[in-house]
Design an enzyme around this catalytic site. Structure first.
Site, PDB file in Angstrom:
ATOM      1  N   SER A 135       0.869  -1.159   0.000  1.00 48.47           N
ATOM      2  CA  SER A 135       0.000   0.000   0.000  1.00 48.47           C
ATOM      3  C   SER A 135       0.912   1.216   0.000  1.00 48.47           C
ATOM      4  O   SER A 135       1.695   1.399   0.930  1.00 48.47           O
ATOM      5  CB  SER A 135      -0.865  -0.035   1.260  1.00 48.47           C
ATOM      6  OG  SER A 135      -1.593   1.162   1.388  1.00 48.47           O
ATOM      7  N   LYS A 161      -0.969  -1.013  -4.476  1.00 49.38           N
ATOM      8  CA  LYS A 161      -2.173  -0.238  -4.153  1.00 49.38           C
ATOM      9  C   LYS A 161      -1.751   1.195  -3.897  1.00 49.38           C
ATOM     10  O   LYS A 161      -0.801   1.453  -3.168  1.00 49.38           O
ATOM     11  CB  LYS A 161      -2.849  -0.868  -2.928  1.00 49.38           C
ATOM     12  CG  LYS A 161      -3.724   0.047  -2.095  1.00 49.38           C
ATOM     13  CD  LYS A 161      -4.461  -0.743  -1.000  1.00 49.38           C
ATOM     14  CE  LYS A 161      -4.651   0.084   0.267  1.00 49.38           C
ATOM     15  NZ  LYS A 161      -5.295  -0.691   1.344  1.00 49.38           N
ATOM     16  N   LYS A 163      -2.840   4.916  -2.526  1.00 48.08           N
ATOM     17  CA  LYS A 163      -3.795   5.754  -1.808  1.00 48.08           C
ATOM     18  C   LYS A 163      -4.171   6.888  -2.754  1.00 48.08           C
ATOM     19  O   LYS A 163      -3.299   7.420  -3.472  1.00 48.08           O
ATOM     20  CB  LYS A 163      -3.140   6.323  -0.541  1.00 48.08           C
ATOM     21  CG  LYS A 163      -2.908   5.259   0.514  1.00 48.08           C
ATOM     22  CD  LYS A 163      -4.224   4.787   1.086  1.00 48.08           C
ATOM     23  CE  LYS A 163      -4.001   3.783   2.200  1.00 48.08           C
ATOM     24  NZ  LYS A 163      -5.272   3.327   2.781  1.00 48.08           N
ATOM     25  N   ASP A 188      -7.070   3.069  -3.135  1.00 48.29           N
ATOM     26  CA  ASP A 188      -7.812   3.123  -1.867  1.00 48.29           C
ATOM     27  C   ASP A 188      -8.106   4.581  -1.539  1.00 48.29           C
ATOM     28  O   ASP A 188      -7.193   5.372  -1.319  1.00 48.29           O
ATOM     29  CB  ASP A 188      -6.972   2.480  -0.751  1.00 48.29           C
ATOM     30  CG  ASP A 188      -7.731   2.380   0.570  1.00 48.29           C
ATOM     31  OD1 ASP A 188      -8.889   2.839   0.646  1.00 48.29           O
ATOM     32  OD2 ASP A 188      -7.148   1.835   1.530  1.00 48.29           O
ATOM     33  N   GLU A 213     -10.953   0.777  -3.531  1.00 47.39           N
ATOM     34  CA  GLU A 213     -11.274   0.472  -2.138  1.00 47.39           C
ATOM     35  C   GLU A 213     -11.992   1.639  -1.475  1.00 47.39           C
ATOM     36  O   GLU A 213     -11.538   2.776  -1.548  1.00 47.39           O
ATOM     37  CB  GLU A 213      -9.951   0.164  -1.417  1.00 47.39           C
ATOM     38  CG  GLU A 213     -10.107  -0.520  -0.083  1.00 47.39           C
ATOM     39  CD  GLU A 213      -8.730  -0.877   0.499  1.00 47.39           C
ATOM     40  OE1 GLU A 213      -7.769  -1.085  -0.273  1.00 47.39           O
ATOM     41  OE2 GLU A 213      -8.619  -0.932   1.728  1.00 47.39           O
ATOM     42  N   ASP A 238     -13.719  -1.734   2.797  1.00 45.16           N
ATOM     43  CA  ASP A 238     -12.803  -1.857   3.935  1.00 45.16           C
ATOM     44  C   ASP A 238     -13.558  -1.335   5.165  1.00 45.16           C
ATOM     45  O   ASP A 238     -14.243  -2.104   5.862  1.00 45.16           O
ATOM     46  CB  ASP A 238     -11.511  -1.050   3.636  1.00 45.16           C
ATOM     47  CG  ASP A 238     -10.551  -0.934   4.817  1.00 45.16           C
ATOM     48  OD1 ASP A 238     -10.895  -1.356   5.927  1.00 45.16           O
ATOM     49  OD2 ASP A 238      -9.436  -0.393   4.645  1.00 45.16           O
ATOM     50  N   LYS A 262      -9.699  -6.801   7.845  1.00 42.49           N
ATOM     51  CA  LYS A 262      -8.689  -6.398   8.841  1.00 42.49           C
ATOM     52  C   LYS A 262      -9.170  -6.956  10.163  1.00 42.49           C
ATOM     53  O   LYS A 262     -10.280  -6.637  10.607  1.00 42.49           O
ATOM     54  CB  LYS A 262      -8.603  -4.881   8.944  1.00 42.49           C
ATOM     55  CG  LYS A 262      -7.951  -4.230   7.739  1.00 42.49           C
ATOM     56  CD  LYS A 262      -7.902  -2.734   7.903  1.00 42.49           C
ATOM     57  CE  LYS A 262      -7.256  -2.117   6.671  1.00 42.49           C
ATOM     58  NZ  LYS A 262      -7.484  -0.659   6.632  1.00 42.49           N
ATOM     59  N   GLY A 290      -3.920  -4.041   6.085  1.00 40.45           N
ATOM     60  CA  GLY A 290      -2.905  -3.725   7.086  1.00 40.45           C
ATOM     61  C   GLY A 290      -3.199  -2.401   7.758  1.00 40.45           C
ATOM     62  O   GLY A 290      -3.968  -1.588   7.233  1.00 40.45           O
TER      63      GLY A 290
HETATM   64  O1  OSB Z   1      -7.215   1.845   4.481  1.00 42.78           O
HETATM   65  O2  OSB Z   1      -5.945   0.163   4.286  1.00 42.78           O
HETATM   66  C1  OSB Z   1      -6.186   1.265   4.793  1.00 42.78           C
HETATM   67  C2  OSB Z   1      -3.189   2.262   6.966  1.00 42.78           C
HETATM   68  C3  OSB Z   1      -3.816   2.972   7.965  1.00 42.78           C
HETATM   69  C4  OSB Z   1      -5.179   3.161   7.892  1.00 42.78           C
HETATM   70  C5  OSB Z   1      -5.917   2.627   6.830  1.00 42.78           C
HETATM   71  C6  OSB Z   1      -5.292   1.889   5.850  1.00 42.78           C
HETATM   72  C7  OSB Z   1      -3.900   1.735   5.902  1.00 42.78           C
HETATM   73  C8  OSB Z   1      -3.122   1.042   4.875  1.00 42.78           C
HETATM   74  C9  OSB Z   1      -1.800   0.495   5.326  1.00 42.78           C
HETATM   75  O3  OSB Z   1      -3.434   0.977   3.706  1.00 42.78           O
HETATM   76  C10 OSB Z   1      -1.484  -0.841   4.829  1.00 42.78           C
HETATM   77  C11 OSB Z   1      -0.241  -1.370   5.472  1.00 42.78           C
HETATM   78  O4  OSB Z   1      -0.228  -1.668   6.699  1.00 42.78           O
HETATM   79  O5  OSB Z   1       0.732  -1.497   4.734  1.00 42.78           O
HETATM   80 MG    MG Z   2      -8.372   0.687   3.060  1.00 46.86          MG
END
Ligand code: OSB
Ligand code: MG
Length: 375
Positions: A135, A161, A163, A188, A213, A238, A262, A290
């Site tokens: 991510s 992925k 953001k 995401d 996402e 999510d 998660k 994660g």
């Molecule tokens: O939306 O997946 C998410 C981290 C903090 C809060 C929300 C998210 C995330 C990540 C991190 O995408 C993924 C990772 O731990 O590598």
């Molecule tokens: Mg997410």
């Protein structure tokens, strides 16, 4: 298994690189770990709540309070056989799923240890090798992002992925796809868009994304269903999926084609497995999300990812992407083909580094049976 005491440890762990989402930038994690003394042996869980209640209503402080005043008293002094009994004992408290998950998952660890089986096995895992993706947060420039993608692909990761948010979406996807037309790519939004953005979101279909996402509100799956009808790209939920019932409702409504599980968001391994099973029965693939976990939460994510319907690469990546030093050994690493392998050791499968945990600890509190009042 007799639950003797519960200790909360707050660790401060600087990230090797900031992580930015549509709700802000994190440079240092405050990590809340729980240590349960069960039959004289320690078992650990990680509470994945953030420093601020931005991703969900929970934060490290709300978890600290609710574990101390509500959840620990409900568990202390109990004799239980399995992690599966924990949700029932904590049921009276509504929500606070990340706090509950930390405690429940520690009990699963203890159960695996006491039965002499690996945690992944106890959870119902079937594969020894899990597929890993990364991510990538919002960067200071597209060049910086392209450079990071190049590094992660060279390291073997199977899915990238990104953001995204308005101003960091289409123009970013254009550049990434121009350079890598074929890679498994997803995005995401962490709930940053609204129905006013439907025409804009339809443009995402040009980029052959594996999924989008959580594009809309964190508590919605009704309008996600309306959006999904207008998109070719599959929506992955999510934030909106809290339990097996919401997973079932979202699937029946057609709100998503993929689910991110998660374990913290859904309140622990029992509910994570239930969501996995509902999705599997409906041919909806899942993957493991994660929350910038330390080694304990990461090891738990690895174990969960061995279940059969975790058929897409998860956000379960190498410890060194986050930490200069992680609190478990051996270090959690990812192979050149983008996988993590689980072993035959009983329990978590990774040892703790007590000296390092001690050095990183900023606050600690033990709750023992005597102090806890149960009404
Ligand atoms: O939306 O997946 C998410 C981290 C903090 C809060 C929300 C998210 C995330 C990540 C991190 O995408 C993924 C990772 O731990 O590598
Ligand atoms: Mg997410």
């Amino acid at each position: 298994m007799h639950i003797e005491s519960i200790t909360m440890h707050e660790l401060h762990m600087p990230l090797v690189h900031f992580f930015e989402t549509s709700f802000g930038r994190t440079t240092e994690r405050r990590v809340l770990l729980v240590e349960l003394k069960i039959d004289g042996v320690s078992a650990w869980g990680e509470c994945v709540a953030g420093e601020h209640p931005y991703y969900s209503e929970e934060s490290l402080e709300t978890a600290w309070y609710v574990i101390q005043d509500e959840l620990a008293p409900a568990l202390l002094g109990r004799d239980i056989d399995s992690g599966r009994e924990v949700p029932g004992l904590l049921k009276r408290v509504r929500g606070h799923r990340m706090a509950k998950a930390a405690l429940e998952n520690a009990v699963w660890e203890a159960e695996a240890e006491s039965k002499g089986v690996p945690l992944w096995n106890l959870l119902g895992g079937v594969r020894r090798e899990i597929a890993c993706g990364v991510s990538l947060g919002i960067q200071n420039s597209i060049e910086q992002l392209l450079h990071k993608i190049e590094e992660e692909l060279a390291a073997g990761y199977q899915r990238i992925k990104l953001k995204c948010k308005p101003e960091w979406d289409l123009k970013v996807f254009e550049r990434v796809r121009a350079r890598w037309p074929q890679i498994l790519l997803s995005c995401d939004a962490n709930s940053v868009y609204t129905l006013d953005d439907v025409e804009h979101l339809k443009e995402f279909d040009r980029f052959n994304l594996l999924m989008i996402e959580q594009p809309l509100w964190n508590d919605d799956f009704y309008f996600h269903a309306a959006l999904q009808k207008q998109l070719k790209t599959r929506i992955c939920l999510d934030e909106a999926i809290h339990h097996a019932r919401s997973a079932r409702a979202a699937i029946e409504l057609g709100s998503c084609g993929i689910i991110n599980i998660k374990v913290g968001r859904v309140g622990g391994f029992s509910e994570a497995i239930a969501i996995h099973d509902v999705a599997a029965a409906n041919n909806i693939p899942v993957w493991c999300g994660g929350m910038l976990e330390s080694g304990i939460g990461r090891a738990h994510n690895v174990a969960l990812s061995t279940l059969p319907n975790f058929s897409l690469p998860g956000d379960v990546s190498a410890a060194k992407r986050y930490w200069k030093e992680d609190i478990v050994e051996p270090e959690i690493t990812v192979s050149q083909k983008g996988t993590i392998t689980v072993g035959d050791k009983a329990g978590r499968g990774y040892e703790l580094r007590p000296d390092l945990i001690e050095r990183l600890t900023a606050r600690r509190k033990t709750i023992s049976q005597a102090a806890a009042v149960r009404v």
